[in-house]
Design an enzyme around this catalytic site. Structure first.
Site, PDB file in Angstrom:
ATOM      1  N   LYS A 116      11.483  -1.036  -1.804  1.00 64.07           N
ATOM      2  CA  LYS A 116      11.794  -0.606  -0.495  1.00 64.07           C
ATOM      3  C   LYS A 116      12.736   0.664  -0.046  1.00 64.07           C
ATOM      4  O   LYS A 116      12.472   1.353   0.903  1.00 64.07           O
ATOM      5  CB  LYS A 116      12.842  -1.752   0.121  1.00 64.07           C
ATOM      6  CG  LYS A 116      12.157  -3.342   0.329  1.00 64.07           C
ATOM      7  CD  LYS A 116      13.131  -4.091   0.606  1.00 64.07           C
ATOM      8  CE  LYS A 116      12.736  -5.670   1.147  1.00 64.07           C
ATOM      9  NZ  LYS A 116      12.107  -6.312   0.034  1.00 64.07           N
ATOM     10  N   ARG A 292      -0.296  -6.596   1.584  1.00 61.28           N
ATOM     11  CA  ARG A 292      -1.250  -7.740   1.425  1.00 61.28           C
ATOM     12  C   ARG A 292      -1.447  -8.486   2.734  1.00 61.28           C
ATOM     13  O   ARG A 292      -0.925  -7.942   3.796  1.00 61.28           O
ATOM     14  CB  ARG A 292      -0.657  -8.778   0.647  1.00 61.28           C
ATOM     15  CG  ARG A 292       0.937  -9.003   1.006  1.00 61.28           C
ATOM     16  CD  ARG A 292       1.530 -10.165  -0.090  1.00 61.28           C
ATOM     17  NE  ARG A 292       3.094 -10.539   0.145  1.00 61.28           N
ATOM     18  CZ  ARG A 292       3.624 -11.067   1.089  1.00 61.28           C
ATOM     19  NH1 ARG A 292       2.739 -11.692   2.148  1.00 61.28           N
ATOM     20  NH2 ARG A 292       4.628 -11.148   1.068  1.00 61.28           N
TER      21      ARG A 292
END
Length: 660
Positions: A116, A292
């Site tokens: 992140k 994803r």
């Protein structure tokens, strides 16, 4: 196009991929752990391969075993689903080295977005706005506390390597920072193998809006509009919808452009999701990119009419995006509710057990159920406790809401605690119905969502009527004695049966008498004529006085589950509960609410503790759960230590209540 693919996942996503593969004429291979040998995705697949003797998660993380299964079965590509290896760059690299297509983005894109802090730095360079905070590599606890003070409370601690609410805590005061940081690190290490965190400014009343993006190997990029995922519990999504309520065309264009630029910045290929935090004034910040397919992708499919798994397969096979941006349709409104085996009244504690009854809503073009389990399957502590995803579509949001309420009312689940009732209350709250949503909606509406509720009169009467009908049906047709049947016949007058039933802290008695046309039921001094028919599945057609209705009454031990008007009521046979006094807490000790691992002991034996004070931390289903003091008192002794594995019901603490 591929002829055979292997699905390196389990549960509902594996079933979901199998359906699209079958529609395209592609052979689907499933893999499974020992715990999943009889799972639904294994039964659905064209071929299934065992990948390990471990009963739980480890086989699905074994890259070597999965690649070996692909080679042995001749699979040309691997679909990773979501979770497990879906965002594992080493797995994508290993597939490439083996000559097997990875149905997902390049490993470089996974690495770029997998951290992140690194992803936020990259987005800043690409001109995408990011949330103010600390995203640095130095993880010294004192430095992180200093950064939190610089940013200004409240702050949010988040695991750098993961998502799904794991390793995430809101902190409102400096005094709470150290404890929250330790908890986040433990949870992040357990879930992602990486305990690094970042600290961000907590945005008050934020909305969580994400954009579905796709890229292909020919340099084309599009977005498929947004999803609003603001309704969450424990930082995990439970209700999603598309499009986002109140989204203007201008804001959609601005956020969609930022999402596409984020995908372009990392050379993205395949399906991905760019997630934003949105302030009440509409200003938005990049939060993360999930490399994803997302759990909530069906709402996008419902409003576009497109199959996102088919897009994944075509792009992985080298084809260009099926549609340009301007040709992607947007029709109506869709909602998705995640049906979980959990108890909302116990801080959403996961539940395990066999699905003794699982009846799903009627499906059609505008109602869809994606599930990885069927009636008779078990919800185990090894995996996420999701039972199903319920997805509905309407021409507009009010119609979609009406369909969601109706579909939730059709669910019948017995064997595990579940959140269907909670979801029914949630979608009926005025705030949600009006689109006044943010990530704090559940806490803000707690008075409505968690208020004590009492069953309606019809529920008590339905249980009594079902009991006598069930007893009558159990009578043998070949009886040899007139005294054998349970049909209520008596020589000198009507038979009577008194039932004592309880719900929570209240108890009521129902007196049942046989009558010429059926029965008479007496409740609280009021007598009502009753008749009905009960089938073997517990479906009851009941007439009480002049009113006729249909309900379901299921037996679960000494309890009776009543599904009535979109609600589920649990009534217990008080006669079978000797010593019941109306309290909810067992005296003398605290037991494990579910199987798990003891992570930490937080209280000192002999010291006085207050109600709600955490006594120990239990890890279950990849999340931490605090076992708290039920009332004022003291811990006499702990029966467990950190690292111990416990089963549901195991004694954890000897507890002594402080005299009033």
């Amino acid at each position: 196009m591929f002829e055979k693919i292997l699905i390196a996942n389990r549960g509902e996503i594996a079933c979901r991929v199998i359906r699209t593969a079958r529609a395209l004429g592609i052979w689907a291979v499933a893999v499974h752990s020992d715990a999943d040998r009889d799972a639904r995705h294994v039964r659905m697949a064209d071929q299934a391969v065992a990948i390990g003797t471990d009963a739980a998660r480890r086989p699905y993380l074994d890259i070597g075993a999965i690649l070996d299964a692909a080679r042995r079965t001749g699979a040309q590509a691997i679909h990773p689903g979501y979770g497990f290896l879906s965002e594992n760059a080493e797995f994508a690299d290993a597939c490439a080295r083996s000559g097997i297509a990875f149905i997902g983005p390049p490993a470089e894109a996974i690495r770029a977005m997998g951290s992140k802090d690194a992803a936020k730095a990259m987005m800043e360079r690409a001109g995408v706005p990011v949330t103010p905070g600390y995203h640095g590599a130095d993880q010294d606890a004192a430095l992180l506390a200093e950064q939190a003070a610089r940013i200004g409370y409240p702050v949010l601690i988040k695991a750098s390597a993961g998502g799904g609410g794991k390793g995430m805590r809101r902190v409102d005061r400096p005094a709470d920072f150290a404890g929250a940081l330790a908890s986040c690190r433990r949870e992040a290490a357990a879930a992602f193998g990486d305990d690094r965190v970042l600290v961000e400014k907590y945005i008050e009343r934020p909305r969580h809006i994400e954009f579905q993006v796709f890229g292909d190997s020919h340099g084309n990029y599009v977005h498929l509009f947004e999803r609003d995922c603001s309704v969450q519990r424990r930082h995990q999504k439970i209700l999603e919808e598309a499009p986002a309520p109140g989204m203007t065309a201008q804001r959609r264009a601005s956020m969609g452009h930022a999402a596409v630029e984020a995908a372009r910045a990392v050379g993205y290929v395949g399906a991905g999701t760019v997630e934003f935090i949105v302030r009440p004034d509409g200003e938005f910040y990049f939060m993360e990119m999930n490399t994803r397919l997302q759990v909530e992708h069906p709402v996008t499919e419902m409003i576009t009419g497109l199959d996102l798994v088919e897009w994944q397969l075509r792009i992985a096979a080298g084809q260009a995006l099926p549609l340009p941006q301007e040709a992607i349709p947007l029709r109506g409104h869709a909602l998705e509710a995640r049906i979980y085996a959990e108890d909302p009244d116990k801080d959403f504690l996961p539940s395990t057990g066999m699905l003794r009854r699982l009846a799903e809503p009627r499906t059609g073009p505008d109602v869809r159920v994606d599930s990885g389990v069927e009636q008779g399957d078990a919800i185990t502590p090894h995996y996420d406790p999701m039972i199903a995803k319920l997805i509905v579509r309407g021409d507009d949001r009010p119609q979609a809401l009406a369909r969601m309420r109706q579909a939730l009312a059709q669910y019948r689940i017995a064997g595990v605690a579940n959140n269907v009732d909670f979801l029914s209350r949630l979608v009926a709250t005025p705030a949600f119905a009006q689109g006044d949503i943010d990530t704090g909606l559940i806490e803000r509406e707690a008075a409505l969502l968690f208020a004590p509720r009492q069953p309606p009169e019809e529920a008590w009467l339905a249980v009594a009527l079902a009991e006598v009908l069930r007893a009558r049906a159990a009578a043998s047709p070949l009886r040899r004695s007139p005294w054998e049947p349970h049909d209520g016949w008596r020589l000198n007058g009507p038979a009577e049966r008194r039932m004592r039933l309880r719900h929570g802290g209240s108890e009521r008695a129902v007196l049942v008498r046989t009558a010429e046309a059926g029965y008479e039921l007496e409740l609280d001094g009021r007598t009502i004529a009753a008749r009905g028919e009960l089938d073997s599945q517990g479906e009851l057609s009941a007439t009480l006085g002049a009113d006729t209705f249909r309900t379901t009454v299921l037996a679960e031990g000494s309890d009776r589950l009543v599904f009535l008007a979109g609600r589920t009521w649990r009534l217990a046979d008080a006669e079978s509960l000797p010593g019941w006094t109306g309290g909810d807490e067992a005296p003398g000790g605290l037991s494990a609410p579910m199987p798990g691992k003891v992570l930490a002991v937080l209280a000192e034996p002999g010291r006085l503790v207050e109600p709600g004070q955490p006594l120990l931390i239990l890890e279950a289903m990849k999340m931490e759960h605090a076992v708290a003091a039920p009332r004022r008192g003291k811990v006499v002794a702990f029966r467990v230590a950190p690292g111990d594995l416990v089963a549901e019901g195991d004694e954890l603490v000897d507890f002594e209540t402080e005299p009033a």
